[in-house]
Design a protein around this motif. Structure first.
Motif, short mmCIF file in Angstrom:
data_model
loop_
_atom_site.label_atom_id
_atom_site.label_comp_id
_atom_site.label_asym_id
_atom_site.label_seq_id
_atom_site.Cartn_x
_atom_site.Cartn_y
_atom_site.Cartn_z
N ASP A 178 -5.94 12.72 22.72
CA ASP A 178 -5.38 12.01 23.67
C ASP A 178 -6.06 12.14 25.22
O ASP A 178 -6.07 13.21 25.48
CB ASP A 178 -3.82 12.64 23.94
CG ASP A 178 -2.90 12.46 22.83
OD1 ASP A 178 -3.11 11.16 22.11
OD2 ASP A 178 -2.22 13.08 22.17
N MET A 179 -6.24 11.15 25.67
CA MET A 179 -7.13 11.11 26.94
C MET A 179 -6.63 10.15 28.07
O MET A 179 -6.41 9.28 27.54
CB MET A 179 -8.66 10.57 26.28
CG MET A 179 -9.75 10.55 27.82
SD MET A 179 -11.30 10.00 27.23
CE MET A 179 -11.76 11.33 26.31
N VAL A 180 -6.63 10.62 29.22
CA VAL A 180 -6.32 9.80 30.38
C VAL A 180 -7.63 10.02 31.16
O VAL A 180 -8.13 10.95 31.59
CB VAL A 180 -5.23 10.46 31.36
CG1 VAL A 180 -5.05 9.55 32.58
CG2 VAL A 180 -3.89 10.35 30.28
N ILE A 181 -8.21 8.72 31.59
CA ILE A 181 -9.24 8.52 32.21
C ILE A 181 -8.87 8.23 33.58
O ILE A 181 -8.19 7.05 33.97
CB ILE A 181 -10.24 7.42 31.71
CG1 ILE A 181 -10.75 7.88 30.33
CG2 ILE A 181 -11.66 7.35 32.49
CD1 ILE A 181 -11.61 6.79 29.79
N LEU A 182 -9.24 8.86 34.74
CA LEU A 182 -8.86 8.69 35.99
C LEU A 182 -10.05 8.07 36.80
O LEU A 182 -11.26 8.65 36.85
CB LEU A 182 -8.34 9.84 36.87
CG LEU A 182 -7.04 10.62 36.30
CD1 LEU A 182 -6.77 11.97 37.03
CD2 LEU A 182 -5.93 9.84 36.29
N VAL A 183 -10.07 6.93 37.61
CA VAL A 183 -10.89 6.29 38.17
C VAL A 183 -10.76 6.27 39.72
O VAL A 183 -9.89 5.81 40.07
CB VAL A 183 -11.23 4.73 37.70
CG1 VAL A 183 -12.47 3.96 38.14
CG2 VAL A 183 -11.06 4.64 36.07
N ILE A 204 -8.22 15.11 30.40
CA ILE A 204 -8.18 14.35 31.64
C ILE A 204 -9.72 14.17 31.99
O ILE A 204 -10.46 15.29 32.13
CB ILE A 204 -7.54 14.93 32.68
CG1 ILE A 204 -5.89 15.07 32.26
CG2 ILE A 204 -7.65 14.06 34.12
CD1 ILE A 204 -5.09 15.80 33.42
N MET A 205 -10.25 12.92 32.31
CA MET A 205 -11.48 12.61 32.51
C MET A 205 -11.54 12.19 34.12
O MET A 205 -10.78 10.90 34.20
CB MET A 205 -12.06 11.90 31.73
CG MET A 205 -12.36 12.15 30.24
SD MET A 205 -13.57 13.32 29.88
CE MET A 205 -13.72 13.76 28.17
N LEU A 206 -11.92 12.66 35.13
CA LEU A 206 -11.89 12.44 36.45
C LEU A 206 -13.43 11.79 36.65
O LEU A 206 -14.50 12.54 36.86
CB LEU A 206 -11.51 13.45 37.42
CG LEU A 206 -11.61 12.88 38.75
CD1 LEU A 206 -10.70 12.04 39.30
CD2 LEU A 206 -11.29 14.43 39.62
N PHE A 207 -13.35 10.50 37.05
CA PHE A 207 -14.57 10.08 37.70
C PHE A 207 -14.52 9.63 39.26
O PHE A 207 -13.57 8.97 39.55
CB PHE A 207 -15.11 8.75 37.15
CG PHE A 207 -15.44 8.94 35.68
CD1 PHE A 207 -16.70 9.02 35.23
CD2 PHE A 207 -14.47 9.12 34.66
CE1 PHE A 207 -17.20 9.48 33.92
CE2 PHE A 207 -14.78 9.11 33.20
CZ PHE A 207 -16.18 9.50 32.85
N THR A 208 -15.36 10.15 39.94
CA THR A 208 -15.01 10.27 41.43
C THR A 208 -16.47 10.51 42.27
O THR A 208 -17.46 11.04 41.68
CB THR A 208 -13.88 11.08 42.12
OG1 THR A 208 -13.89 11.10 43.43
CG2 THR A 208 -14.52 12.68 41.45
N ASP A 209 -16.44 10.16 43.34
CA ASP A 209 -17.72 10.62 44.22
C ASP A 209 -17.26 11.81 45.20
O ASP A 209 -18.34 12.27 45.81
CB ASP A 209 -18.14 9.37 45.32
CG ASP A 209 -17.31 8.92 46.23
OD1 ASP A 209 -16.22 9.46 46.12
OD2 ASP A 209 -17.74 8.25 47.19
N GLY A 210 -16.20 12.20 44.93
CA GLY A 210 -15.85 13.51 45.81
C GLY A 210 -14.73 13.44 46.65
O GLY A 210 -14.11 12.26 46.70
N GLY A 211 -14.02 14.42 47.01
CA GLY A 211 -12.72 14.45 47.85
C GLY A 211 -12.50 15.78 48.45
O GLY A 211 -13.19 16.64 48.13
N THR A 242 -14.49 16.74 35.07
CA THR A 242 -14.79 16.08 36.46
C THR A 242 -16.17 15.76 36.31
O THR A 242 -17.21 16.32 35.94
CB THR A 242 -14.59 17.01 37.41
OG1 THR A 242 -15.41 18.19 37.64
CG2 THR A 242 -12.97 17.49 37.44
N PHE A 243 -16.31 14.47 36.95
CA PHE A 243 -17.65 13.73 36.97
C PHE A 243 -18.02 13.47 38.37
O PHE A 243 -17.35 12.45 38.85
CB PHE A 243 -17.81 12.58 36.04
CG PHE A 243 -17.51 13.00 34.65
CD1 PHE A 243 -18.83 13.15 33.56
CD2 PHE A 243 -16.31 12.95 33.85
CE1 PHE A 243 -18.62 13.28 32.34
CE2 PHE A 243 -16.32 13.21 32.57
CZ PHE A 243 -17.42 13.70 31.74
#
Length: 864
Positions: A186-191, A293-300, A322-323
């Motif tokens: 079960d996966m949630v991808i956060l963009v 949970i897969m998080l794709f971001t450039d930072g925060g 996290t990516f």
């Protein structure tokens, strides 16, 4: 009405005379002692076929077990060599990175080609050749045997490569590796779509998300959410996790591609959304195993610590990956804190880093399987798919291979890779009855998702996995829904169904009532002497002889052994179609079932003829005229000569159009010369106005259904580059999906692709020469037309501005409709142009979700 009766009488006279249908009934009675009538027993048939398939797959399982055990032993006993610089092997530069040993072949993705890891892996896996060969000797039906490692190295037996006619883009780390390397997810991808994300980074994020979706299989569930100040699903009506099947992943990808950047980054909103999706107690379908949970971001800036305290501590039941995407100077400390506190952190700085980073999480998910040991050694069978090495339709059985070496005092927890063996679909089909089910009887088989393994309508046109649901191959109704549910749950049973057979031109069996009995020849005392001389026309009248049309004889293998000859003959009859052999001449195929009643038991053998089109068109015109067949010369109507119109005198005029149309709405015959080349086409393409009138007046009815196996040309979108027609501009998603950077000239190709991709992103005016227009899977709407149950004859005044008049009459004892249309001065009007197949431009994802079909969840889970 008079013309129609003449047509009926002539068709019946010719058919009875040529086919000998009545004599056939007599022959069955006269030769009654030569055969037995055997009753089909559907339950026994199903049980036997299921048992035979189970035995077949058990043999493949034995081969997999032997390979996996030997691979684990070889790797455990292998002495690691840090200084290994090269390995002696025979290398052919024509074959990408395909390394040929004596019988096996190896494929090595170029992005991981260097270093001792690969050379050591090549070293110890070379000994697998002996096991491959032993398996093949024990089971000659084995096709490819393969070991696919977690690094992407693949070893095949036997060596499958020939001189390549196209770039070899196969990567074992996709199908079927992903299905065997972990338990369901079960996966949630956060963009991250905040305004701070640069345009280039956003494109990298989108590409990474699409690559991540490709690591999921039909056993998994997924949702994708975009977040800035607020998190929301990229597909608004996907309120919960949905099955990661081909259709849903395609919808996600299209939604991600359309995503725009705005707002500010807020990790809390994204993680709240994700945890609620994964930990929601509502009764919605899900894998109920690994939660990710897969998080794709450039930072925060925010660590979102309170969210993790609320949902994921102290047990950390949800893994968070996290990516950090793109090349930037942002502080990634908060992102690393999230990753290290909750599990894992990766960096994706460029396009070439996407695949290796997005699939590395599979190593993590494989660890619980390694710790579970033999309990996790379960064979997983893929969907049907077109084999990348040219075998045709296959299914692949996979078994994980574990790293059993010790790391100090603890066991290594890595999956080495996956063993796989292919089973050709024909091998399974051969275990099903071929002779005794009769016309319209068939075997079908489904998997726990309801997808087809066997079915007459399973005819994929593209190499991607076939996820055709049983209900999409049939005309859906409540009885079939229940059959599907019971089969998925493994419950035996039987049910009667009524169905409209669709035609374009676990295990279940469909058996019409008239196929309850079949003929079994009694040949124990005497063997009929079937020899070539008995197939000649001069011998046709002799008792016990068979006459074949000459074109069929070309592929008949001769044998002096009568048993072998009969076997060859039956194989030929099963594998041929009249259309395949008779392309040289245009004709009309006419067939009829002959009801034979033997002691109260009904049989329906069939007889058929092929009619010469040109001769029958001439006959048709005269039968549908006001004179007899023997009139001298044709009386033509014209400006200076008035006469009563009929189908013969108006051949070259448009005043009176005469047609024979079959019950599917296809043109069989016409009196108009310009229609003769359109015989066999759907009538809506021949005369759309008249076909619409027939449909609009309820002479034809229509049943519509979706066709999910269609192949369509790519639809050009507004963001496509300015390429000339016939030239395909690859998108970043295409480049990633095809893994183009794994070709042999990696360093050169990467630079080429870097320039290609970024040019096409930013300038949108680059085209690539030499690539054919690409086809992709699409959904089409298939319309099945059929006669309604209204009366046999019609005289219809069709009002359309002025008027048109047509007359119709069913031709009795046939599936034909006789139509005579008078062409009157009518103004044009808007109509629905009926077609048998049209492309569905966009599926409604909300409708798909609301109509989600039943499936059975995983039977076991290894997630801790």
């Amino acid at each position: 009405m008079h013309w129609a009766r003449r047509i009926e009488q002539e068709i019946d006279r010719v058919f009875q005379h040529i086919t000998g249908a009545q004599q056939l009934k007599g022959i069955y009675n006269e030769e009654r002692r030569q055969f037995s009538l055997v009753k089909n027993q559907p339950r026994r048939i199903v049980e036997k076929v299921a048992s035979d398939i189970e035995k077949l797959l058990a043999k493949k399982r034995k081969a997999l077990d032997r390979l996996a055990s030997e691979a684990e032993r070889l790797q455990r006993e292998h002495l690691w060599q840090d200084g290994l610089k090269k390995l002696e092997f025979v290398y052919d530069p024509n074959f990408k990175n395909n390394v040929n040993f004596s019988h096996t072949a190896v494929q090595i993705p170029t992005d991981i080609y260097k270093g001792p890891d690969i050379l050591n892996e090549l070293n110890w896996t070379q000994a697998l050749e002996r096991v491959f060969m032993e398996n093949s000797r024990e089971d000659p039906s084995l096709l490819w045997q393969a070991f696919g490692s977690a690094t992407g190295v693949t070893r095949y037996y036997p060596s499958p490569w020939k001189a390549p006619d196209k770039i070899d883009l196969y990567d074992v780390r996709r199908r079927p590796y992903i299905q065997g390397a972990s338990s369901p997810k079960d996966m949630v991808i956060l963009v991250d779509r905040s305004g701070s994300v640069s345009g280039l980074t956003l494109k990298l994020i989108k590409a990474s998300v699409m690559e991540m979706l490709d690591t999921l299989s039909d056993d998994d569930y997924v949702n994708v959410a975009r977040f800035n100040e607020k998190a929301e699903a990229v597909v608004p009506c996907f309120k919960h996790l949905v099955q990661a099947n081909v259709r849903n992943k395609k919808i996600f990808k299209e939604a991600v591609q359309q995503m725009q950047a705005k707002g500010t980054t807020d990790y809390k909103s994204g993680f709240h959304f994700a945890f609620n999706q994964l930990l929601n107690k509502t009764n919605v379908p899900r894998a109920n195993c690994n939660k990710i949970i897969m998080l794709f971001t450039d930072g925060g800036e925010d660590r979102a610590q309170d969210v993790f305290l609320q949902y994921n501590w102290p047990n950390k039941t949800v893994r968070v990956f996290t990516f950090s995407v793109g090349q930037h100077n942002y502080d990634v400390t908060p992102l690393q804190w999230i990753a290290c506190t909750n599990k894992y952190y990766f960096e994706i700085r460029s396009i070439c880093a996407i695949r290796i980073n997005t699939q590395e999480y599979l190593d993590v998910l494989g660890r619980p399987m390694v710790l579970a040991g033999s309990e996790a050694k379960q064979v997983q069978w893929t969907n049907v798919y077109q084999d990348a090495l040219g075998l045709g339709l296959v299914v692949t059985g996979t078994l994980p291979v574990f790293n059993l070496t010790m790391n100090g005092n603890s066991q290594n927890q890595l999956i080495l890779g996956v063993m796989g063996v292919d089973v050709h679909l024909d091998e399974i089909k051969r275990l099903t009855p071929r002779y005794n089910l009769g016309a319209n009887g068939y075997i079908f088989a489904i998997d726990p998702n309801g997808y087809l393994l066997l079915h007459p309508n399973l005819q994929p046109k593209l190499p991607e996995p076939v996820t055709l649901d049983f209900l999409d191959a049939e005309v859906e109704d409540s009885n079939k829904e229940e059959i599907r549910r019971q089969m998925i749950n493994g419950h035996p049973g039987e049910m009667q169904i009524k169905t409209l057979i669709k035609s374009v031109d676990n295990l279940g069996l469909v058996l019409p009532p008239y196929n309850e009995y079949y003929i079994q020849a009694d040949l124990s005392d005497v063997m009929l002497q079937l020899q070539m001389q008995s197939l000649l026309p001069s011998s046709f009248e002799s008792s016990g002889h068979v006459f074949l049309a000459p074109e069929y004889c070309k592929n008949l293998q001769l044998s002096d052994n009568n048993t072998q000859f009969l076997s060859n003959f039956l194989s030929l009859m099963l594998g041929i179609s009249p259309e395949f052999y008779e392309n040289a001449t245009t004709g009309i195929l006419v067939s009829s079932a002959v009801e034979v009643n033997l002691g109260g038991r009904l049989l329906k053998p069939s007889v058929g003829v092929k009619l010469d089109l040109e001769a029958w068109v001439d006959k048709f015109k005269i039968l549908a005229s006001n004179v007899s067949d023997n009139r001298q010369g044709s009386q033509k109507c014209g400006p200076s000569r008035s006469c009563e119109m009929d189908c013969e005198v108006n051949t070259d005029l448009q005043d009176l159009q005469c047609y024979l149309i079959d019950d599917g709405g296809f043109l069989v015959m016409s009196n108009q010369r310009d229609h003769w080349k359109q015989i066999g086409l759907f009538f809506g393409d021949v005369d759309p106005f008249l076909m619409y009138a027939l449909y609009n007046n309820s002479i034809f009815a229509r049943q519509q259904s979706f066709q999910y196996q269609s192949a369509c040309e790519m639809v050009s979108r507004s963001h496509t580059g300015a390429a000339p027609r016939g030239i395909y501009v690859p998108s970043i998603a295409d480049v990633l999906r095809l893994a183009w950077w794994t070709s042999t000239l990696a360093s050169v190709i990467q630079q080429l692709l870097h320039g290609l991709v970024y040019s096409s992103w930013l300038n949108q005016d680059v085209f690539v020469d030499g690539y054919e227009t690409k086809q992709s899977s699409c959904v089409t709407i298939q319309s099945q037309f059929y006669f309604t149950n209204t009366t046999n004859s019609y005289n219809v005044l069709q009002d359309c501005g002025n008027c048109s008049l047509f007359h119709t009459k069913r031709i009795e004892n046939t599936n034909l409709l006789f139509v005579v249309a008078e062409t009157l001065p009518c103004s044009s009007c808007e109509i629905e142009r009926l077609s048998q197949i049209k492309r569905e431009q966009e599926e409604n994802p909300c409708e798909l979700l609301s109509n989600a079909r039943y499936r059975r969840g995983p039977t076991s889970c290894f997630d801790y």
